[in-house]
Design an enzyme around this catalytic site. Sequence first.
Site, mmCIF file in Angstrom:
data_model
loop_
_atom_site.group_PDB
_atom_site.id
_atom_site.type_symbol
_atom_site.label_atom_id
_atom_site.label_comp_id
_atom_site.label_asym_id
_atom_site.label_seq_id
_atom_site.Cartn_x
_atom_site.Cartn_y
_atom_site.Cartn_z
ATOM 1 N N SER A 39 -107.261 26.225 13.258
ATOM 2 C CA SER A 39 -108.184 26.333 13.429
ATOM 3 C C SER A 39 -108.481 28.063 12.951
ATOM 4 O O SER A 39 -110.052 28.597 13.277
ATOM 5 C CB SER A 39 -108.663 26.523 14.911
ATOM 6 O OG SER A 39 -109.024 24.962 15.551
ATOM 7 N N GLY A 230 -110.911 22.354 14.585
ATOM 8 C CA GLY A 230 -110.300 22.215 12.915
ATOM 9 C C GLY A 230 -111.272 23.726 12.880
ATOM 10 O O GLY A 230 -112.021 24.254 13.343
ATOM 11 N N GLY A 232 -113.756 26.979 10.832
ATOM 12 C CA GLY A 232 -115.032 27.402 9.713
ATOM 13 C C GLY A 232 -116.531 27.150 10.564
ATOM 14 O O GLY A 232 -115.968 26.347 11.884
ATOM 15 N N CYS A 258 -112.984 20.721 20.045
ATOM 16 C CA CYS A 258 -113.902 21.585 19.283
ATOM 17 C C CYS A 258 -114.044 20.974 17.963
ATOM 18 O O CYS A 258 -115.346 20.828 18.613
ATOM 19 C CB CYS A 258 -112.711 22.083 19.499
ATOM 20 S SG CYS A 258 -112.143 24.403 19.629
ATOM 21 N N LEU A 259 -113.510 21.125 16.589
ATOM 22 C CA LEU A 259 -115.132 21.301 15.639
ATOM 23 C C LEU A 259 -114.954 19.646 15.862
ATOM 24 O O LEU A 259 -116.250 19.773 15.812
ATOM 25 C CB LEU A 259 -113.552 21.209 14.844
ATOM 26 C CG LEU A 259 -114.805 21.562 13.338
ATOM 27 C CD1 LEU A 259 -115.464 22.847 13.498
ATOM 28 C CD2 LEU A 259 -113.781 21.384 11.737
ATOM 29 N N GLN A 262 -117.901 19.615 17.573
ATOM 30 C CA GLN A 262 -119.105 20.370 17.388
ATOM 31 C C GLN A 262 -119.890 19.125 16.472
ATOM 32 O O GLN A 262 -120.750 19.766 16.535
ATOM 33 C CB GLN A 262 -118.768 21.413 16.489
ATOM 34 C CG GLN A 262 -118.271 22.280 17.911
ATOM 35 C CD GLN A 262 -117.320 23.559 17.291
ATOM 36 O OE1 GLN A 262 -117.389 23.477 15.953
ATOM 37 N NE2 GLN A 262 -117.455 24.532 17.507
ATOM 38 N N ASN A 300 -110.163 27.470 22.367
ATOM 39 C CA ASN A 300 -110.314 28.519 20.104
ATOM 40 C C ASN A 300 -111.554 28.416 19.816
ATOM 41 O O ASN A 300 -111.295 26.878 18.755
ATOM 42 C CB ASN A 300 -109.155 28.609 19.358
ATOM 43 C CG ASN A 300 -109.289 28.778 18.325
ATOM 44 O OD1 ASN A 300 -109.621 30.020 18.314
ATOM 45 N ND2 ASN A 300 -108.289 28.413 17.507
ATOM 46 N N GLY A 302 -115.805 29.670 17.434
ATOM 47 C CA GLY A 302 -116.630 30.266 17.880
ATOM 48 C C GLY A 302 -117.481 30.114 17.393
ATOM 49 O O GLY A 302 -118.971 31.071 17.452
ATOM 50 N N PHE A 303 -117.560 28.737 17.768
ATOM 51 C CA PHE A 303 -119.409 28.172 17.548
ATOM 52 C C PHE A 303 -119.646 27.401 18.818
ATOM 53 O O PHE A 303 -118.876 27.045 19.418
ATOM 54 C CB PHE A 303 -119.508 27.049 16.097
ATOM 55 C CG PHE A 303 -118.940 28.100 14.797
ATOM 56 C CD1 PHE A 303 -120.525 27.858 14.072
ATOM 57 C CD2 PHE A 303 -118.258 28.710 13.905
ATOM 58 C CE1 PHE A 303 -120.292 29.482 12.920
ATOM 59 C CE2 PHE A 303 -117.991 28.592 13.212
ATOM 60 C CZ PHE A 303 -119.090 29.705 12.434
ATOM 61 N N HIS A 342 -109.701 22.961 24.536
ATOM 62 C CA HIS A 342 -108.310 22.206 23.463
ATOM 63 C C HIS A 342 -107.925 21.462 25.195
ATOM 64 O O HIS A 342 -107.020 21.853 25.685
ATOM 65 C CB HIS A 342 -106.637 23.155 23.918
ATOM 66 C CG HIS A 342 -107.900 23.358 22.505
ATOM 67 N ND1 HIS A 342 -107.790 22.464 20.774
ATOM 68 C CD2 HIS A 342 -109.084 24.375 21.504
ATOM 69 C CE1 HIS A 342 -108.371 24.086 19.551
ATOM 70 N NE2 HIS A 342 -109.119 24.093 20.517
ATOM 71 N N GLU A 344 -105.659 19.348 24.457
ATOM 72 C CA GLU A 344 -104.020 18.925 24.744
ATOM 73 C C GLU A 344 -103.036 20.329 24.544
ATOM 74 O O GLU A 344 -102.248 21.122 24.858
ATOM 75 C CB GLU A 344 -104.100 18.921 22.846
ATOM 76 C CG GLU A 344 -103.898 19.922 21.669
ATOM 77 C CD GLU A 344 -105.696 20.292 21.760
ATOM 78 O OE1 GLU A 344 -105.816 19.764 22.392
ATOM 79 O OE2 GLU A 344 -105.594 21.497 20.802
#
Length: 367
Positions: A39, A230, A232, A258-259, A262, A300, A302-303, A342, A344
């Site tokens: 990520s 992940g 981006g 996370c990703l 989203q 972790n 940013g979106f 996270h 994990e």
Amino acid sequence: MADGTLFKGSAIGATGHTVGEVVFNTAMTGYQEILTDPSYTKQIVTLTYPHIGNVGANSEDTESRAVFASGLIIRDLPLLHSNFRAEDSLSDYLAKNNVVAIADIDTRRLTRILREKGAQAGCIMAGADLDEARALELARGFGSMAGQDLAKVVSCTASYQWKLGEWKLGSGYSEQAQTPFHVVAYDFGVKHNILRMLAERGCKLTVVPAQTPAKDVLALQPDGVFLSNGPGDPEPCDYAITAIREILETRLPVFGICLGHQLLGLATGAKTSKMKFGHHGANHPVQDLDSGRVMITSQNHGFQVDESTLPANVRVTHRSLFDQTVQGIALTDRPAFSFQGHPEASPGPEDVAYLFDRFITAMSQAK
Ligand SMILES: NC(=O)CC[C@H](N)C(=O)O
């Protein structure tokens, strides 16, 4: 830095230069897990904890096949490292993995700049040909993480089976014994500890590339589908959003991290947006809104998923106590849920591990 701030320090990794979005991480341990978290692709990490490298590096504390962070910025590298598992110094590890890194930086000042002005790009130069004007030009030319589809770039190219469970002192990683559940895990840049924790709980894991269509996943007849973390921006990952929509139609249990969280949000029709400087650390308080419990979590991202855009069949299950942003969602009409941080850990506390058990329960009930 893209805003023109210049820092000078000591090179501690590979020579050359690197460019990326600079993010600060407040975890006190786990620099190797952070460096190998996919990520962090196209991001340069600065650690706010001042002593980094004390325990060296080893071949087990990795979260993927390689170092994905674009660079590392720290305050103090110790002269000596010491740990019974160490195989390398951090400096040698960085050089071997071709990571440009810098120490002796006022990371407190750097973090204040990022916190006050928001995320911005930076360039680290190390070696003989230092050129301040060129470094500034490179930092300014990086642009933004917004709009970048990196999940398909870092994903595996072919599907594979994962069999290793969690690490234990004395015995290391063990091969799993029983596998009552078959989980297909989308690899958008998956951290290995997610796979280990699923394997430990009896999941036979088939990891598939990010662009695998839903019909290929369903043909494997899984008991549940996992959506990984992940790098981006999640929004341009239209292939994944389409696949998740089709998978949700089948009423299979779905769990996203996370990703993956989203993308689940986007698949339900919600929107995501870029945060000012995001959440990166291992000490973020998050509340489980059902139980009221407050957990310390690893983060972790940013979106974020925008709460005001959630459709009627999606409820908020977890909330950040730092800024009240959405940390978890669940569909009310499907066995699908996700977490922004996270569970994990790796690195970080294990307070949220119960979400893995919740996924297992959802699969047992569906069976
Ligand atoms: N760890 C992740 O999966 C990060 C998700 C996404 N790339 C973000 O920055 O928000």
